[in-house]
Design a protein around this motif. Structure first.
Motif, PDB file in Angstrom:
ATOM      1  N   GLN A   1       0.679  -1.257   0.049  1.00  0.00           N
ATOM      2  CA  GLN A   1      -0.038  -0.026   0.055  1.00  0.00           C
ATOM      3  C   GLN A   1       0.901   1.167   0.026  1.00  0.00           C
ATOM      4  N   GLN A   2       1.972   1.098   0.336  1.00  0.00           N
ATOM      5  CA  GLN A   2       2.883   2.220   0.539  1.00  0.00           C
ATOM      6  C   GLN A   2       3.169   3.005  -0.746  1.00  0.00           C
ATOM      7  N   GLU A   3       2.962   2.452  -1.888  1.00  0.00           N
ATOM      8  CA  GLU A   3       2.874   3.035  -3.307  1.00  0.00           C
ATOM      9  C   GLU A   3       1.824   3.757  -3.694  1.00  0.00           C
TER      10      GLU A   3
ATOM     11  N   GLY B   1       5.617  -5.561  -9.642  1.00  0.00           N
ATOM     12  CA  GLY B   1       5.956  -4.613 -10.367  1.00  0.00           C
ATOM     13  C   GLY B   1       5.657  -3.858 -11.284  1.00  0.00           C
ATOM     14  N   ARG B   2       4.125  -3.697 -11.161  1.00  0.00           N
ATOM     15  CA  ARG B   2       3.684  -3.025 -12.216  1.00  0.00           C
ATOM     16  C   ARG B   2       3.837  -1.461 -11.581  1.00  0.00           C
ATOM     17  N   PRO B   3       4.318  -0.736 -12.656  1.00  0.00           N
ATOM     18  CA  PRO B   3       4.607   0.390 -12.255  1.00  0.00           C
ATOM     19  C   PRO B   3       3.033   1.277 -11.758  1.00  0.00           C
ATOM     20  N   ILE B   4       2.952   2.091 -10.692  1.00  0.00           N
ATOM     21  CA  ILE B   4       1.730   2.945 -10.355  1.00  0.00           C
ATOM     22  C   ILE B   4       1.930   4.374 -10.367  1.00  0.00           C
ATOM     23  N   LEU B   5       1.302   5.239 -11.232  1.00  0.00           N
ATOM     24  CA  LEU B   5       1.733   6.604 -11.256  1.00  0.00           C
ATOM     25  C   LEU B   5       0.538   7.244 -10.426  1.00  0.00           C
ATOM     26  N   ASN B   6       0.806   8.025  -9.339  1.00  0.00           N
ATOM     27  CA  ASN B   6      -0.427   8.819  -8.801  1.00  0.00           C
ATOM     28  C   ASN B   6      -0.270  10.226  -9.295  1.00  0.00           C
ATOM     29  N   VAL B   7      -1.325  10.813  -9.408  1.00  0.00           N
ATOM     30  CA  VAL B   7      -1.533  12.166 -10.249  1.00  0.00           C
ATOM     31  C   VAL B   7      -2.523  12.808  -9.249  1.00  0.00           C
TER      32      VAL B   7
ATOM     33  N   TRP C   1       5.557   8.419  -8.199  1.00  0.00           N
ATOM     34  CA  TRP C   1       5.840   7.273  -8.454  1.00  0.00           C
ATOM     35  C   TRP C   1       6.713   6.665  -7.195  1.00  0.00           C
ATOM     36  N   LYS C   2       6.359   5.583  -6.425  1.00  0.00           N
ATOM     37  CA  LYS C   2       6.746   5.094  -5.281  1.00  0.00           C
ATOM     38  C   LYS C   2       7.391   6.457  -4.480  1.00  0.00           C
TER      39      LYS C   2
ATOM     40  N   VAL D   1       0.350   0.060 -17.151  1.00  0.00           N
ATOM     41  CA  VAL D   1       0.986   1.002 -16.176  1.00  0.00           C
ATOM     42  C   VAL D   1      -0.377   1.333 -15.387  1.00  0.00           C
ATOM     43  N   LEU D   2      -0.464   1.452 -14.131  1.00  0.00           N
ATOM     44  CA  LEU D   2      -1.630   1.875 -13.550  1.00  0.00           C
ATOM     45  C   LEU D   2      -1.686   3.521 -13.371  1.00  0.00           C
ATOM     46  N   ILE D   3      -2.477   4.242 -13.727  1.00  0.00           N
ATOM     47  CA  ILE D   3      -2.686   5.647 -13.695  1.00  0.00           C
ATOM     48  C   ILE D   3      -3.742   5.793 -12.500  1.00  0.00           C
TER      49      ILE D   3
END
Lengths: 174, 165
Positions: free
Chosen positions: A37-39, A59-65, A73-74, A134-136
């Motif tokens: 959940q830290q990401e 390993g799926r990158p998560i971009l928080n906007v 990211w992370k 990639v998850l946005i």
């Protein structure tokens, strides 16, 4: 004599069960504390009835906007409004300063090497394309232009990520 | 005498510091605990052939949904995010916001009508493209995307009229 001895008796509380309990609780909280959940930044996601329940793959990158367009990211800020272009030029819009160079660089250097690549027979001329999403995750009030820009960066010739997922809150019926 | 005395002495370790530390740990974990949030996702794809010559020449039927802001509405505190100290809501949402959806020559302002219109297309084959214009927000797009995914469309992409400022 008996009275006196009662007064002298030291009251000793048996701490053992309490310590046992406290240890058990600590172990419980350590296990429940999900590190994945830290990401995820704290955002108010829009609700969607069709959202597929998301079991995050490794390993799926998560971009928080965030609402103002800041991209995280992370826990690392990859972009904020008027990010210093540092002399970079946008490869798609020639001549414009590239405020998103750090995002592009992160995608290229930290994500691409770990993504599985396949060739789509319909687009064989494009060569190998990364086949992982990639998850946005954006706030419901984030202007779309920020997300659209992320997509543009994804499609840059040296990146070519084409699978995106948009995060939404599951409809809980309330 | 002293020797025998020592032998019988009960060794009592002082537990106090350990209990102190343990409590501190316990409080730390309780405070940092974040419950797993229920989250979902909507899958989509970006155009693959961006920036190079398109390999497909054949014309295929497609749905191009263009989103415009018809009425931006006003930002107001969202009561569903209220807390005891701020019953009116901590976070803002739009009130009275209207989005206009254009598909070809058709124009809609509500999702039910759009849904009705989209039923005539083949869900497995027709590509759906989203093109959201000036001032639309993430929530607006997810609302339409939700309808389109719910109807069963498989090929969803986002078009880029990357408008900035």
């Amino acid at each position: 004599m008996s009275k006196r001895s009662k007064i002298d008796t030291e009251t000793q509380i048996d701490m053992t069960p309490m310590i046992d309990m406290v240890f058990l609780m600590i172990i419980f909280f350590i296990i429940v504390n999900d590190l994945s959940q830290q990401e995820l930044e704290e955002l108010k996601l829009p609700v969607a009835i069709t959202a597929v329940h998301d079991d995050p793959p490794d390993g799926r990158p998560i971009l928080n906007v965030l609402e103002d367009g800041t991209i995280i990211w992370k826990k690392k800020t990859l972009f904020y409004p008027n990010y210093d272009p540092a002399g970079y030029v946008d490869p798609i819009r020639k001549g414009r300063p590239d405020h998103w160079w750090f995002l592009a660089q992160t995608m290229r250097d930290s994500w691409l090497p770990f993504m599985e690549k396949t060739v789509d027979p319909d687009y064989a001329s494009l060569g190998e394309l990364p086949d992982e999403p990639v998850l946005i995750r954006a706030d419901r009030n984030t202007p779309w232009k920020h997300i659209s820009k992320i997509m543009e960066v994804c499609s840059r010739p040296d990146i070519k990520i084409w699978k995106v997922q948009l995060a939404a809150a599951e409809d809980t019926g309330s | 005498m002293a020797k025998t005395n020592r032998k019988f002495e009960e060794v009592k370790p002082d537990m106090t510091p350990m209990i102190d530390v343990t409590f501190l740990l316990l409080i730390f974990f309780i405070v940092t605990l974040k419950f797993k949030t229920l989250e979902g996702r909507l899958d989509a794809a970006l155009p693959k052939d961006m920036g190079s010559a398109a390999t497909k020449a054949e014309e295929i039927e497609k749905v191009d949904i263009v989103l415009y802001v018809a009425n931006p509405g006003s930002m107001q505190p969202d009561p569903s995010t209220g807390s005891r100290s701020q019953p009116q809501g901590r976070l803002n949402h739009f009130v009275g916001r209207v989005i206009r959806y254009e598909v070809g020559t058709q124009s809609f302002t509500d999702l039910v009508a759009l849904r009705q219109f989209l039923t005539r297309f083949d869900k497995d084959e027709t590509p759906v493209t989203f093109d959201s214009r000036r001032d639309t927000v993430y929530g607006d797009v997810v609302a339409v995307l939700d309808v389109v995914v719910d109807m069963g469309f498989k090929k969803i992409t986002f078009a880029g009229t990357f408008e900035n400022e």
